[in-house]
Design an enzyme around this catalytic site. Structure first.
Site, PDB file in Angstrom:
ATOM      1  N   TYR A  33       0.852 -31.230   4.651  1.00 42.99           N
ATOM      2  CA  TYR A  33       0.715 -31.161   6.104  1.00 42.99           C
ATOM      3  C   TYR A  33       1.422 -29.934   6.664  1.00 42.99           C
ATOM      4  O   TYR A  33       2.215 -29.289   5.963  1.00 42.99           O
ATOM      5  CB  TYR A  33       1.257 -32.442   6.760  1.00 42.99           C
ATOM      6  N   ARG A 100      -8.781 -46.300  -6.560  1.00 45.48           N
ATOM      7  CA  ARG A 100      -7.407 -45.975  -6.950  1.00 45.48           C
ATOM      8  C   ARG A 100      -7.271 -45.722  -8.450  1.00 45.48           C
ATOM      9  O   ARG A 100      -7.504 -46.616  -9.265  1.00 45.48           O
ATOM     10  CB  ARG A 100      -6.459 -47.103  -6.522  1.00 45.48           C
ATOM     11  N   LYS A 149       9.352 -49.238  -5.523  1.00 39.91           N
ATOM     12  CA  LYS A 149       7.933 -49.024  -5.853  1.00 39.91           C
ATOM     13  C   LYS A 149       7.217 -48.454  -4.628  1.00 39.91           C
ATOM     14  O   LYS A 149       6.456 -49.161  -3.966  1.00 39.91           O
ATOM     15  CB  LYS A 149       7.303 -50.337  -6.336  1.00 39.91           C
ATOM     16  N   GLU A 182      11.352 -43.142 -17.954  1.00 43.40           N
ATOM     17  CA  GLU A 182      10.242 -44.092 -18.055  1.00 43.40           C
ATOM     18  C   GLU A 182       8.957 -43.304 -18.113  1.00 43.40           C
ATOM     19  O   GLU A 182       8.974 -42.068 -18.120  1.00 43.40           O
ATOM     20  CB  GLU A 182      10.242 -45.045 -16.844  1.00 43.40           C
TER      21      GLU A 182
END
Ligand code: PMP
Length: 288
Positions: A33, A100, A149, A182
């Site tokens: 943006y 997605r 998350k 991870e």
């Protein structure tokens, strides 16, 4: 006066200015943006802002939604239709809308472009400036809260893209000390030289995976020891087995890291057996 918003080719009333629920900006923060000041009816530093927008898009391989002259025309329209003399014009470009899925290469995505303008009071800003503002200090954690998350998944998307282009399926992320934190969208495990499971202890550096927690329960129930310690990439490469855990993949054996085979180079017996019994340990209900 009704505010007017530009959304993908249309000038819409504020209340109707929507983008799709599967827009990647909404689902992954896969967007960029700019905000340009409007002063005395004109833009301020527009060239620099539009240069930066172009650079941001190019760095992320997001297609430019239109030419610079067409974009300038949209900005002028939004400013004019909202009768902004002093204020801001905001523009956001996302990679577009698609079912997605992290990767974007090979998908024909049309970027989403949104432009809004709003007036700001010059006198209120000047009054604030004449008073001055106060700041407080805090650690720069942008973004060190991987335990939450959030949909701020742009770094994970770029990691996954890089993994796919290297012929792999997942990225394992390494911290500043050379330890695996991870996966881009999974937790990382090894079966170490002592035949124990090993996974990093929970912290702000990783997501507390639900599948990870159920795997911990499963190991406890079957008498298999788990070492909750970070492991280095060298330890992982020398491990008997490696695997990932995630809701979408449950327990997924890892057969190679950076092209080097792990163990036999085939799914190992521990990961395979955990995978086979996983659904017996996980909470199972007909619905929530
Ligand atoms: N780490 C990250 C970064 C993830 O995005 C995910 C899930 N998508 C996981 C770990 C695994 O979490 P869970 O087992 O809850 O799916």
């Amino acid at each position: 006066m009704t505010r007017v918003v530009y959304v993908n080719g249309r000038y819409l009333p504020y209340a109707d200015a929507n983008v799709h629920v599967e827009d990647r900006g909404f689902q992954f923060a896969d967007s960029v943006y700019e905000v340009i000041e409007i002063a005395a009816g004109g833009t301020v530093d527009a060239t620099r802002h539009l240069d930066r927008l172009q650079r941001s898009l190019s760095e992320l391989s997001i297609q430019e939604p239109m030419s610079r002259s067409a974009l300038c025309n949209v900005l002028a329209q939004v400013i004019r239709r909202n009768r902004v003399t002093d204020g801001l014009v905001y523009m956001q470009v996302s990679r577009g809308t698609a079912p997605r899925d992290f990767p974007f290469t090979g998908k024909s995505l049309t970027p989403t472009l949104v432009c809004l303008a709003r007036s700001l009071s010059v006198s209120a800003r000047d009054a604030r400036a004449s008073r001055g503002i106060r700041v407080v200090t805090m650690p720069d954690i942008r973004w060190a809260r991987c335990d939450i998350k959030t949909v701020m998944l742009l770094p994970a998307i770029l990691a996954k893209e890089k993994a796919l282009s290297a012929g792999a399926d997942e990225a394992w992320l390494i911290d500043g000390q050379g330890f695996v934190t991870e996966g881009a969208s999974s937790n990382a495990w090894i079966v170490n030289a002592d035949d124990n499971l090993q996974t990093r202890d929970l912290s702000n550096a990783l997501l507390p995976g639900v599948t990870r927690a159920t795997t911990v329960d499963m190991a406890a129930a079957t008498g298999r020891r788990i070492v909750f310690e970070p492991f280095s990439i060298e330890q992982a490469m020398a491990a008997r087995e490696a695997f990932t855990t995630s809701a979408s993949g449950t327990i997924m054996p890892v057969v190679a890291i950076d092209g080097k085979p792990i163990g036999s180079g085939r799914p190992g017996p521990v990961a395979t057996s955990l995978r086979r019994t996983f659904h017996n340990f996980a909470e199972r209900r007909s619905a929530c």
